[in-house]
Design a protein around this motif. Structure first.
Motif, mmCIF file in Angstrom:
data_model
loop_
_atom_site.group_PDB
_atom_site.id
_atom_site.type_symbol
_atom_site.label_atom_id
_atom_site.label_comp_id
_atom_site.label_asym_id
_atom_site.label_seq_id
_atom_site.Cartn_x
_atom_site.Cartn_y
_atom_site.Cartn_z
ATOM 1 N N UNK A 131 9.201 3.045 13.988
ATOM 2 C CA UNK A 131 9.844 3.739 12.884
ATOM 3 C C UNK A 131 10.486 2.786 11.877
ATOM 4 N N UNK A 132 11.122 1.722 12.391
ATOM 5 C CA UNK A 132 11.809 0.818 11.449
ATOM 6 C C UNK A 132 10.805 0.110 10.544
ATOM 7 N N UNK A 133 9.630 -0.216 11.091
ATOM 8 C CA UNK A 133 8.608 -0.862 10.268
ATOM 9 C C UNK A 133 8.137 0.105 9.185
ATOM 10 N N UNK A 134 7.937 1.354 9.610
ATOM 11 C CA UNK A 134 7.477 2.360 8.656
ATOM 12 C C UNK A 134 8.496 2.577 7.553
ATOM 13 N N UNK A 135 9.737 2.647 7.963
ATOM 14 C CA UNK A 135 10.797 2.898 6.987
ATOM 15 C C UNK A 135 10.886 1.740 5.997
ATOM 16 N N UNK A 136 10.801 0.517 6.554
ATOM 17 C CA UNK A 136 10.932 -0.650 5.689
ATOM 18 C C UNK A 136 9.826 -0.683 4.643
ATOM 19 N N UNK A 137 8.627 -0.277 5.044
ATOM 20 C CA UNK A 137 7.491 -0.362 4.130
ATOM 21 C C UNK A 137 7.234 0.948 3.399
ATOM 22 N N UNK A 138 8.023 1.967 3.720
ATOM 23 C CA UNK A 138 7.809 3.259 3.089
ATOM 24 C C UNK A 138 6.446 3.854 3.418
ATOM 25 N N UNK A 139 6.033 3.736 4.680
ATOM 26 C CA UNK A 139 4.707 4.231 5.067
ATOM 27 C C UNK A 139 4.779 5.654 5.591
ATOM 28 N N UNK A 140 3.769 6.453 5.293
ATOM 29 C CA UNK A 140 3.714 7.802 5.860
ATOM 30 C C UNK A 140 3.486 7.716 7.369
ATOM 31 N N UNK A 141 3.907 8.741 8.099
ATOM 32 C CA UNK A 141 3.611 8.692 9.536
ATOM 33 C C UNK A 141 2.128 8.981 9.752
ATOM 34 N N UNK A 142 1.709 8.878 11.004
ATOM 35 C CA UNK A 142 0.272 8.896 11.265
ATOM 36 C C UNK A 142 -0.400 10.205 10.858
ATOM 37 N N UNK A 143 0.229 11.317 11.225
ATOM 38 C CA UNK A 143 -0.391 12.598 10.889
ATOM 39 C C UNK A 143 -0.448 12.786 9.365
ATOM 40 N N UNK A 144 0.627 12.408 8.712
ATOM 41 C CA UNK A 144 0.642 12.530 7.264
ATOM 42 C C UNK A 144 -0.456 11.648 6.655
ATOM 43 N N UNK A 145 -0.631 10.467 7.227
ATOM 44 C CA UNK A 145 -1.647 9.546 6.704
ATOM 45 C C UNK A 145 -3.041 10.167 6.814
ATOM 46 N N UNK A 146 -3.335 10.748 7.963
ATOM 47 C CA UNK A 146 -4.655 11.372 8.123
ATOM 48 C C UNK A 146 -4.812 12.539 7.157
ATOM 49 N N UNK A 147 -3.729 13.302 6.977
ATOM 50 C CA UNK A 147 -3.807 14.430 6.056
ATOM 51 C C UNK A 147 -4.062 13.931 4.631
ATOM 52 N N UNK A 148 -3.341 12.880 4.268
ATOM 53 C CA UNK A 148 -3.492 12.367 2.902
ATOM 54 C C UNK A 148 -4.858 11.738 2.654
ATOM 55 N N UNK A 149 -5.423 11.128 3.666
ATOM 56 C CA UNK A 149 -6.693 10.455 3.434
ATOM 57 C C UNK A 149 -7.850 11.457 3.371
ATOM 58 N N UNK A 150 -7.702 12.570 4.112
ATOM 59 C CA UNK A 150 -8.781 13.570 4.094
ATOM 60 C C UNK A 150 -8.550 14.678 3.068
ATOM 61 N N UNK A 151 -7.296 14.909 2.738
ATOM 62 C CA UNK A 151 -6.979 16.014 1.814
ATOM 63 C C UNK A 151 -6.021 15.536 0.719
ATOM 64 N N UNK A 152 -6.388 14.499 -0.012
ATOM 65 C CA UNK A 152 -5.449 14.000 -1.020
ATOM 66 C C UNK A 152 -5.387 14.922 -2.229
ATOM 67 N N UNK A 153 -4.209 14.979 -2.828
ATOM 68 C CA UNK A 153 -4.122 15.685 -4.101
ATOM 69 C C UNK A 153 -4.364 14.697 -5.235
ATOM 70 N N UNK A 154 -3.963 13.466 -4.996
ATOM 71 C CA UNK A 154 -4.092 12.453 -6.054
ATOM 72 C C UNK A 154 -4.703 11.178 -5.479
ATOM 73 N N UNK A 155 -5.114 10.324 -6.380
ATOM 74 C CA UNK A 155 -5.620 9.008 -5.975
ATOM 75 C C UNK A 155 -4.562 8.252 -5.169
ATOM 76 N N UNK A 156 -3.327 8.349 -5.651
ATOM 77 C CA UNK A 156 -2.250 7.609 -4.999
ATOM 78 C C UNK A 156 -2.106 8.043 -3.543
ATOM 79 N N UNK A 157 -2.328 9.326 -3.269
ATOM 80 C CA UNK A 157 -2.205 9.834 -1.902
ATOM 81 C C UNK A 157 -3.119 9.087 -0.949
#
Ligand code: ADP
Ligand code: MG
Length: 765
Positions: free
Chosen positions: A186-212
């Motif tokens: 969690x601390x690594x994720x927080x430091x880098x502002x990374x989405x958690x794993x489930x969110x990452x999979x959701x964003x990569x398969x169902x992005x609303x924007x390029x940035x997602x």
């Protein structure tokens, strides 16, 4: 029970799972989630249909502007032709020979997403029986709902699996997941502002924007790098926990004796590396040092000094070479360099000298027994052999150091096996002449510390490289005249062929210039081989490094014109006016160790002018009078491999010449350009970087770490340097803070998974 990454797709999506498995081999939730989109389309900004390349699998978004049922002329029944238009005035036609079920959905005004292979009919683009989904479907069918409102993910084309069905199944899985254990702390994720794993999979398969999806991809790559680095950090911690015997340098010992004897001074670079090695050997944790340096940069001398350091301190050292040829050559070279130092206890030898034992498969039983005895009794301070031999048969009384020449044939597992031979862990020094880009070093050898020799010893002669293309027949002819001139001037020549071939391969054309116009043998046209011996030549896949499988050599073959074989070329050169008077021998992996050794010895002694061989001569072979190398079908070799090969020439007082002969290669338009790049620079690091860009990561890992990791999923070693460095730092800090990963069960599980993958990979061979 909750759904997680290991859950079988069958239990989540039911019968649809069979399609995913049959079409793509996707079995688990992780498999499906890790199968990422190739690209994304933005329905709000769809490109004009006019730009769609024919023959491609596409996904298009548009509006139905017309739907007409035609009576078919040639056969019974009716055909539905639907016109879909985009907002730029482009049109594409969908045709259905069985309109039933489609005509009431594809009505004018409906927004549709369709996918299929684009064809043309009467100059209009068309998709025949495409997959499609109607957005805001009037009949209320739920399929394709995920296409609404965001970017449309496009997956690598999969035969027998409609992208829309795929998307629907993926949707079921994404909805079934409530959370996923995250291997990233969690601390690594927080430091880098990374989405958690489930969110990452959701964003990569169902992005609303390029940035997602960018953000999600970055996070998935980061995780991959992090997990690899964590595994390496743990391996390093574990081996640091195994004590080693410190081998403190002893002044006035064999090391100093050798330094006195050497006809040259060590370069500053060599001196610095020797210091690093000595500092490592002094410690009571095993050394893990990777020494990289160009061919001829003076690694072998350093290895010898390291070995003598250990001998001075009462231990023994083993030198492992990838092939018997190289083991014998090391033995000859090292014995000569040591002189009286290696004649301990013999008349004229040094009083406190040592012995060097050689172990090869082609030795007589008596010789072998003698060598084994010398090794086991400790009388031989240095034992040289191929790793297979040393691993299987030798007992070393006091193994203190293992030197591995050419790491890329020597994986982590072999290192482990050897380590198990000594009661305490031996120090390990690995030498490689293949310059390793930083990202590869960190990913593959991340548990080792790296030393690099950048300068070549003074007096090193430059190598000039030219590309000779086959269509310039006169050039190829001149190449052989040049070869003859070199020999008259006292030089020796390597001719490297991509395959061994059979004794009865057809002759090259009469008066041949060897190169262009090579006749197609029946085998080359796909007829079955008639003799078993030829099997090895038939359709072996092209290998990038000639080193991937630990064999002595391997024929490089593939589709395209028949490639030059050793037997065939040797025969042609014996007949060619320019070269027929030269003393010529063949060398290849189908010869016995003894034969190879005899030929190499004769070549080293200057009794052979031209050596026609496979890549068996690739690594480490050192013949000072070899001035010229001709590589036939050079396009079949990898960049780094060519660089390695040409390092065999120009090792004495005379400049080297390397001719890369190619017939061009239809299936590989970049081939000649690649050869030009090799010709343009002798900077091995630059070439290694180029190599990395033109190869897949799996190859890199496979070739550098034989039997190692099965490959990378998301990371691209050529592009992700910053990310890998960041992940390296974070992962090592994480593991140092919590070596057992007690607080990080998800990371632990991921590491177990990595181990299991590796084990499975090794079992498969
Ligand atoms: P590598 O193993 O890196 O390919 P070697 O150790 O075989 O290189 O060295 C290549 C050649 O250069 C050998 O003949 C070696 O004796 C010679 N050599 C090594 N170090 C020096 C040096 N400092 N000065 C001059 N010649 C050297
Ligand atoms: Mg060497």
């Amino acid at each position: 029970m909750g759904v997680d990454l290991d859950t079988r797709l069958r239990t989540v999506v039911g019968a649809g799972a069979k399609r995913l498995e049959d079409a793509r081999g996707l079995r688990t939730v992780a498999d499906l989630l890790n199968f990422l989109p190739r690209t994304y389309l933005d329905p709000a900004r769809s490109t004009s249909f006019r730009e769609i390349p024919h023959g491609e699998d596409v996904v298009v978004v548009g509006t139905v502007t017309e739907a007409v049922l035609h009576q078919m002329r040639a056969r019974k029944g009716r055909m539905l032709v639907v016109t879909v238009s985009d907002e730029f005035g482009g049109r594409i036609k969908l045709t259905f020979f069985k309109p039933f079920g489609h005509q009431d959905r594809l009505v004018p005004g409906a927004r549709v997403v369709c996918s299929g292979q684009v064809g043309t009919y009467k100059e209009t683009l068309q998709l025949t029986h495409p997959d499609y989904a109607v957005l805001d479907d009037p009949t209320g069918k739920s399929s394709g709902g995920w296409l609404l409102g965001g970017l449309v993910p496009v997956y690598p084309a999969t035969p027998r699996l409609s992208p829309i069905v795929h998307g629907d199944l993926l949707d079921l899985v994404l909805h079934a997941l409530t959370d996923l254990p995250d291997p990233l702390p969690e601390d690594v994720r927080a430091r880098k502002g990374l989405p958690d794993l489930l969110e990452a999979y959701t964003l990569v398969h169902r992005p609303r924007t390029e940035a997602d999806h960018r953000r999600a991809r970055w996070r998935l790559k980061y995780q991959e790098a992090f997990v690899i680095q964590a595994a390496l950090a743990r391996a390093r911690l574990a081996s640091d926990a195994t004590p080693a015997v410190p081998r403190t340098p002893v002044p006035g010992g064999l090391v100093d004796a050798l330094l006195d004897r050497l006809p040259f001074e060590l370069t500053d670079g060599q001196r610095a590396v020797l210091q690093e090695i000595h500092d490592d050997l002094r410690r009571d944790v095993p050394m893990h040092r990777l020494l990289q340096g160009e061919v001829g940069s003076g690694k072998t001398v350093l290895a010898l000094l390291a070995m003598l350091t250990v001998v001075d301190a009462g231990g023994q050292a083993a030198l492992l070479a990838p092939t018997e040829v190289l083991a014998s050559q090391h033995h000859r070279g090292i014995t000569a360099m040591l002189g009286p130092i290696a004649e301990g206890g013999m008349l004229g030898g040094m009083d406190n000298g040592t012995r060097v034992a050689l172990l090869t498969g082609s030795q007589s039983a008596a010789e072998r027994r003698k060598a084994l005895l010398a090794a086991a009794s400790g009388e031989a301070g240095i034992v040289i052999g191929t790793h297979a031999l040393i691993q299987d048969t030798v007992q070393l009384a006091e193994l203190g150091l293992v030197v591995v020449d050419e790491q890329h044939r020597f994986g982590v597992e072999q290192r482990d096996a050897l380590r198990a031979k000594a009661a305490l862990a031996p120090h390990v020094l690995v030498m490689t002449a293949t310059p390793i880009p930083r990202t590869v070093a960190m990913t593959v050898y991340g548990d080792m510390t790296t030393s690099t020799l950048r300068e070549l010893p003074r007096g090193r002669q430059p190598i000039t490289t030219h590309v000779v293309t086959g269509e310039k027949e006169r050039w190829v002819g001149r190449a052989w005249v040049r070869v003859a001139e070199e020999v008259r001037g006292g030089g020796q020549v390597y001719v490297v062929c991509p395959r061994i071939g059979a004794e009865d391969d057809p002759d090259l054309p009469a008066g041949s210039t060897v190169g262009p116009g090579l006749p197609m043998s029946p085998r080359g046209q796909g007829a079955p081989a008639t003799d078993t011996d030829a099997d090895a030549d038939a359709d072996a896949p092209a290998i990038e490094d000639g080193t991937a499988d630990g064999g002595d050599d391997e024929d490089v073959a593939g589709p395209g014109p028949q490639l030059h074989g050793v037997h065939q070329v040797a025969r042609a050169l014996r007949a060619l006016p320019a070269t027929r008077d030269l003393r010529l021998e063949e060398l290849h992996g189908r010869m016995t160790g003894e034969e190879k050794d005899r030929v190499m010895r004769a070549f080293s002694a200057g009794e052979v002018d031209v050596l026609v061989s496979t890549t068996v001569i690739e690594v480490g072979v050192d013949v000072p009078d070899a001035t010229t190398m001709v590589v036939l079908d050079a396009d079949r070799f990898g960049i780094s491999q060519l660089h390695q090969l040409r390092g065999r020439v120009g090792r004495g007082g005379r400049p080297g010449l390397c001719l890369l002969v190619t017939q061009g290669h239809e299936g590989d338009p970049g081939a000649v350009e690649r050869l030009q790049q090799v010709a343009a620079t002798t900077d091995g690091f630059e070439l290694a970087r180029l190599d990395l860009e033109t190869r897949r990561e799996g190859d890199v890992l496979g070739a550098t770490q034989s039997g190692g990791r099965s490959g990378l999923r998301f990371l691209r070693l050529a592009r992700d340097e910053d990310l890998i460095v960041e992940a390296h730092e974070a992962a090592w800090a994480t593991v140092e803070a919590d070596p057992d990963l007690a607080t990080l069960p998800a990371l632990r599980r991921e590491l177990d998974r990595l181990d299991a993958e590796r084990a499975a990979f090794l079992e498969r061979g």
